[in-house]
Each structure stands twice: as C-alpha cells, then as structure tokens.
Design a protein around this motif. Structure first.
Motif, mmCIF file in Angstrom:
data_model
loop_
_atom_site.group_PDB
_atom_site.id
_atom_site.type_symbol
_atom_site.label_atom_id
_atom_site.label_comp_id
_atom_site.label_asym_id
_atom_site.label_seq_id
_atom_site.Cartn_x
_atom_site.Cartn_y
_atom_site.Cartn_z
ATOM 1 N N ILE A 70 82.924 -32.106 72.790
ATOM 2 C CA ILE A 70 83.501 -31.158 71.826
ATOM 3 C C ILE A 70 84.193 -31.909 70.691
ATOM 4 O O ILE A 70 83.995 -31.601 69.506
ATOM 5 N N LYS A 127 81.546 -33.678 68.397
ATOM 6 C CA LYS A 127 80.827 -32.750 67.521
ATOM 7 C C LYS A 127 81.758 -32.155 66.472
ATOM 8 O O LYS A 127 81.366 -31.976 65.310
ATOM 9 N N ALA A 128 82.998 -31.853 66.875
ATOM 10 C CA ALA A 128 83.961 -31.314 65.911
ATOM 11 C C ALA A 128 84.247 -32.338 64.819
ATOM 12 O O ALA A 128 84.339 -31.985 63.634
ATOM 13 N N LEU A 138 81.344 -32.199 62.420
ATOM 14 C CA LEU A 138 81.317 -30.953 61.652
ATOM 15 C C LEU A 138 82.472 -30.886 60.653
ATOM 16 O O LEU A 138 82.291 -30.399 59.529
ATOM 17 N N THR A 153 84.617 -24.833 59.434
ATOM 18 C CA THR A 153 84.027 -24.998 60.766
ATOM 19 C C THR A 153 84.722 -24.077 61.760
ATOM 20 O O THR A 153 85.950 -24.105 61.895
ATOM 21 N N ILE A 166 81.190 -25.207 66.626
ATOM 22 C CA ILE A 166 81.363 -26.365 67.505
ATOM 23 C C ILE A 166 80.712 -26.100 68.856
ATOM 24 O O ILE A 166 80.004 -26.959 69.397
ATOM 25 N N LYS A 168 92.116 -24.061 67.247
ATOM 26 C CA LYS A 168 91.401 -25.011 66.390
ATOM 27 C C LYS A 168 92.274 -26.218 66.040
ATOM 28 O O LYS A 168 91.776 -27.345 65.924
#
Length: 199
Positions: free
Chosen positions: A10, A13-14, A17, A26, A31, A49
């Motif tokens: 996570i 990938k976050a 992004l 985003t 995500i 977030k």
C-alpha cells in the motif's frame, strides 16, 4: 526473497500515485485498486489518507538516507559524492520530465494545501541540504558550505521544474554540464585560495 506485506505494498503504490498524480487527487480507491485489495482490507491497514501520507514520507526519508549513505561509501572524494547528487537529474530524467522532482512536487503541493505534513516532507530536502553541506565542508568551504549546498539544491530543483515544463532532455544535459562546471570552478577557486594562504 522476503515477502512484501500488504501494508508495504500500500505504501509503495501510494508513493507512486502521490508522485505521478498528486496527493490530493489520489483516493483510497485509487490506491486499493493499484494494490489489488478490497476497500475493507485497505481500511484494516490505514484509517485515514494522512496516515498513508505519513508512511510515504517516512519511506522516502529512509530511502533518501540509504542513497546518501551509498554515495558516501562509494565516492572516493567529496567532488565524486556531490556529482552523484548532480547526476540524479540524468539518471531520473524520464520521470523528472514526466512528473517533476518527487521531493519538490510533494513539498510544493503540501505547502499549497497548507497541510500539516509539509514540514515533514521538507525534512527530506533537509537531508540533501545537510549532506551536501558536509561535502562542501570536506572540500574546505566551511563558511560557504551551507550556501553552496542551498545553491545546488535550488539549481537542481529549477532544472527539474523546467524539464517537466518543456520535456527537453538536451536541456537537462546542458544544465548538468553547467552545474558540473560550476562545481569544478569553485573547487579550483578553493584550491587557489588555500595555496595563497600556505605560500
């Protein structure tokens, strides 16, 4: 090879992004889709977030420290180590032209949002400043070390912004050559100055 946890996936990938699309744009759904997990599984790891943002900043801090440690270990002389920083513009030119500098863009976005995490993101830039200051001190530029470091950081950030605006690879190459020449010039000036003191 160690297994990567869902939480680590996570964060990874976050990080991508946030860099490529921006933090504000985003969503949790973006995500979760990138990781390939359900929203429920996602919320098991992160409830907000801002929690993900904190983890992304911590990841970038760790990776920056590791990179600086590698440059420190592999560079025989301060000039070589400073060149490692300068050459990031060449090494990462494709992504810089597409998305800008990952540190600079995050700092700018969080500043515009007046987000509480902005000062933590700026600490990544501070790692570069402090490390470069140490390299200029090692070259004997004690009184000007931090100013030199800030000048180099400012120049490299400007190159990243203009590269992203114009998508001109030759511009990056020219600027890297100019920065390298600037570095060599101030090293030569320092050497001459030390020679005058010793003579």
């Amino acid at each position: 090879m160690p297994t990567v946890s869902t939480r680590e996936k996570i964060i990874e990938k976050a990080d991508t992004l946030f860099y490529e699309g921006g933090f504000e744009a985003t969503s949790f759904a973006d995500i979760a889709a990138a990781v390939g997990i359900s929203r429920g599984n996602f919320y098991h790891h992160f409830k907000a977030k801002d929690e993900i943002l904190d983890a992304v900043i911590a990841r970038r801090m760790d990776r920056t420290r590791m990179m600086l440690d590698t440059w420190q270990a592999e560079g025989a002389q301060p000039r070589d180590r400073i060149l490692s920083f300068i050459h990031l513009l060449i090494t990462n030119r494709t992504r810089i032209m597409a998305f800008g500098c990952p540190v600079g863009t995050l700092c700018s976005e969080l500043a515009k949002l007046e987000h509480g995490a902005q000062h933590r993101a700026a600490q990544i830039m501070g790692l570069f400043r402090d490390w470069l200051t140490g390299q200029f001190r090692a070259l004997g530029m004690d009184q000007q070390a931090e100013a030199r470091a800030m000048h180099l950081l400012t120049w490299s950030q400007g190159v990243a912004v203009m590269s992203s605006a114009f998508r001109d690879e030759t511009f990056i190459e020219r600027e890297v050559a100019a920065i390298t020449q600037w570095l060599d010039d101030i090293i030569d000036d320092q050497t001459r100055h030390e020679g005058r003191i010793c003579s």
